[in-house]
Design a protein around this motif. Structure first.
Motif, PDB file in Angstrom:
ATOM      1  N   ASN A   1       0.804  -1.220   0.000  1.00 26.82           N
ATOM      2  CA  ASN A   1       0.000   0.000   0.000  1.00 26.82           C
ATOM      3  C   ASN A   1       0.839   1.274   0.000  1.00 26.82           C
ATOM      4  O   ASN A   1       0.354   2.338  -0.394  1.00 26.82           O
ATOM      5  N   LEU A   2       2.108   1.178   0.443  1.00 26.49           N
ATOM      6  CA  LEU A   2       2.936   2.367   0.592  1.00 26.49           C
ATOM      7  C   LEU A   2       3.659   2.758  -0.697  1.00 26.49           C
ATOM      8  O   LEU A   2       4.026   3.923  -0.875  1.00 26.49           O
ATOM      9  N   GLY A   3       3.866   1.794  -1.588  1.00 22.30           N
ATOM     10  CA  GLY A   3       4.600   2.082  -2.814  1.00 22.30           C
ATOM     11  C   GLY A   3       3.999   3.206  -3.639  1.00 22.30           C
ATOM     12  O   GLY A   3       4.716   4.137  -4.050  1.00 22.30           O
ATOM     13  N   PRO A   4       2.688   3.161  -3.917  1.00 18.08           N
ATOM     14  CA  PRO A   4       2.093   4.244  -4.704  1.00 18.08           C
ATOM     15  C   PRO A   4       2.223   5.618  -4.062  1.00 18.08           C
ATOM     16  O   PRO A   4       2.348   6.626  -4.766  1.00 18.08           O
ATOM     17  N   VAL A   5       2.216   5.674  -2.728  1.00 20.06           N
ATOM     18  CA  VAL A   5       2.352   6.971  -2.049  1.00 20.06           C
ATOM     19  C   VAL A   5       3.736   7.557  -2.325  1.00 20.06           C
ATOM     20  O   VAL A   5       3.881   8.750  -2.612  1.00 20.06           O
ATOM     21  N   LEU A   6       4.757   6.716  -2.228  1.00 17.91           N
ATOM     22  CA  LEU A   6       6.114   7.180  -2.519  1.00 17.91           C
ATOM     23  C   LEU A   6       6.233   7.660  -3.965  1.00 17.91           C
ATOM     24  O   LEU A   6       6.816   8.715  -4.239  1.00 17.91           O
ATOM     25  N   GLU A   7       5.660   6.901  -4.876  1.00 15.34           N
ATOM     26  CA  GLU A   7       5.736   7.279  -6.289  1.00 15.34           C
ATOM     27  C   GLU A   7       4.959   8.563  -6.561  1.00 15.34           C
ATOM     28  O   GLU A   7       5.405   9.422  -7.332  1.00 15.34           O
ATOM     29  N   GLU A   8       3.802   8.715  -5.913  1.00 16.21           N
ATOM     30  CA  GLU A   8       3.020   9.938  -6.085  1.00 16.21           C
ATOM     31  C   GLU A   8       3.772  11.166  -5.574  1.00 16.21           C
ATOM     32  O   GLU A   8       3.535  12.288  -6.047  1.00 16.21           O
ATOM     33  N   HIS A   9       4.654  10.951  -4.607  1.00 19.90           N
ATOM     34  CA  HIS A   9       5.461  12.050  -4.079  1.00 19.90           C
ATOM     35  C   HIS A   9       6.771  12.218  -4.841  1.00 19.90           C
ATOM     36  O   HIS A   9       7.657  12.965  -4.404  1.00 19.90           O
ATOM     37  N   GLY A  10       6.884  11.526  -5.961  1.00 22.52           N
ATOM     38  CA  GLY A  10       8.005  11.754  -6.857  1.00 22.52           C
ATOM     39  C   GLY A  10       9.225  10.902  -6.638  1.00 22.52           C
ATOM     40  O   GLY A  10      10.257  11.124  -7.283  1.00 22.52           O
TER      41      GLY A  10
ATOM     42  N   GLU B   1      11.815   7.806  -6.812  1.00 23.57           N
ATOM     43  CA  GLU B   1      12.256   6.626  -7.547  1.00 23.57           C
ATOM     44  C   GLU B   1      12.590   5.557  -6.510  1.00 23.57           C
ATOM     45  O   GLU B   1      13.385   5.789  -5.596  1.00 23.57           O
ATOM     46  N   LEU B   2      11.975   4.378  -6.628  1.00 19.88           N
ATOM     47  CA  LEU B   2      12.144   3.329  -5.631  1.00 19.88           C
ATOM     48  C   LEU B   2      13.316   2.426  -6.000  1.00 19.88           C
ATOM     49  O   LEU B   2      13.417   1.931  -7.125  1.00 19.88           O
ATOM     50  N   VAL B   3      14.193   2.199  -5.036  1.00 21.64           N
ATOM     51  CA  VAL B   3      15.323   1.281  -5.187  1.00 21.64           C
ATOM     52  C   VAL B   3      15.181   0.232  -4.090  1.00 21.64           C
ATOM     53  O   VAL B   3      15.390   0.528  -2.909  1.00 21.64           O
ATOM     54  N   VAL B   4      14.790  -0.979  -4.468  1.00 20.43           N
ATOM     55  CA  VAL B   4      14.530  -2.037  -3.490  1.00 20.43           C
ATOM     56  C   VAL B   4      15.768  -2.909  -3.342  1.00 20.43           C
ATOM     57  O   VAL B   4      16.310  -3.419  -4.331  1.00 20.43           O
ATOM     58  N   VAL B   5      16.200  -3.091  -2.099  1.00 20.74           N
ATOM     59  CA  VAL B   5      17.344  -3.943  -1.776  1.00 20.74           C
ATOM     60  C   VAL B   5      16.842  -5.111  -0.935  1.00 20.74           C
ATOM     61  O   VAL B   5      16.223  -4.903   0.118  1.00 20.74           O
TER      62      VAL B   5
END
Length: 261
Positions: free
Chosen positions: A23-32, A34-38
């Motif tokens: 549920n949190l991924g879209p919020v981060l993307e909406e706030h601009g 870039e997601l880097v998953v480790v």
């Protein structure tokens, strides 16, 4: 740090593919972001520049924050977090992530007396009522943990529950940690029931009952969770974005942050 498109980066430390951003991924993307998953168990956390990402998100897992001998990468993550805490660089921690942050801030995580499992509410403190966690008022979230932590010095407790006093805390506007699970979506919920549903009878629950509770409480929990993270992200000062984490300073006691876990 920004990507080629000039977006700030969010480094996500994940411990299990079943325990993702959800549920949190879209919020981060909406706030601009870039997601880097480790995937911390399989990648070299020591190779990461702790202050390079604009934000670090630390997710949950079966590991314990105090099991650094059994899971060396947990110790490496705690060291990464210790460096960010000393610099006042933004961090958001969930469940295990909150426990790691407590360790990184010179406190102690440990096994609690009994697991807290189910769709449960949290009680806001006075500080919590004026924080992003205010959106948790009257909401039930998934709780599924047996570990807890002592509250680090110099932070504000934002929420508690009858079983565990420390459900959320913050330091300034740059660090937020929650023990409950704001990331849960229907798909994540089903994955957890498949993986750990055999534990439920001990807590007077069944898979069927948990599904019913998810149908009743899940939509409101998702909305509240998005609001919590969104408000936290909105509150991050622009000086902590776009690769300037290394220039940030923390009001948290750096000496405490440097105390070995």
């Amino acid at each position: 740090m920004t990507d080629a498109a000039g977006r700030p980066t969010a480094l996500v430390l994940r411990h299990d593919s079943a325990i993702g951003l959800g549920n949190l991924g879209p919020v981060l993307e909406e706030h601009g972001y870039e997601l880097v998953v480790v995937d911390a168990p399989r990648e070299d956390v020591t190779a990461i520049d702790a202050l390079e990402p604009d934000l670090v998100v630390v997710l949950g897992g079966d590991e314990a924050a105090y099991e650094t001998d059994r899971y060396p990468y947990v110790g490496h993550e705690i060291e990464l977090l210790r460096q960010r805490v000393a610099a006042g660089a933004p961090v958001f921690g969930v469940c295990l992530g909150a426990q790691m942050l407590a360790e990184a801030m010179g406190s102690r995580a440990y096994r609690g007396p009994r697991k807290e499992v189910g769709w449960l509410g949290v009680d806001l403190t006075e500080a919590g009522a004026s924080s992003p966690v205010r959106h948790a008022r009257g909401i039930r979230f998934v709780q599924w943990h047996g570990d807890t932590f002592d509250l680090p010095e110099g932070v504000e407790r934002l929420a508690s529950s009858p079983q565990y006093a420390n459900q959320a805390f913050r330091a300034g506007d740059w660090l937020l940690a929650v023990q409950f699970h704001p990331e849960v979506t229907p798909a994540i919920h089903e994955n957890w029931l498949a993986a750990w549903g055999d534990e439920l009878p001990e807590y007077d629950l069944t898979v069927e009952r948990m599904r019913a509770l998810q149908g009743e409480y899940g939509p409101a929990a998702e909305a509240a969770s998005r609001a919590i993270l969104g408000e936290f992200l909105d509150g991050l000062g622009q000086g902590r974005r776009a690769g300037s984490s290394k220039k940030s300073t923390s009001s948290f006691d750096a000496a405490s942050a440097a105390t070995p876990a």
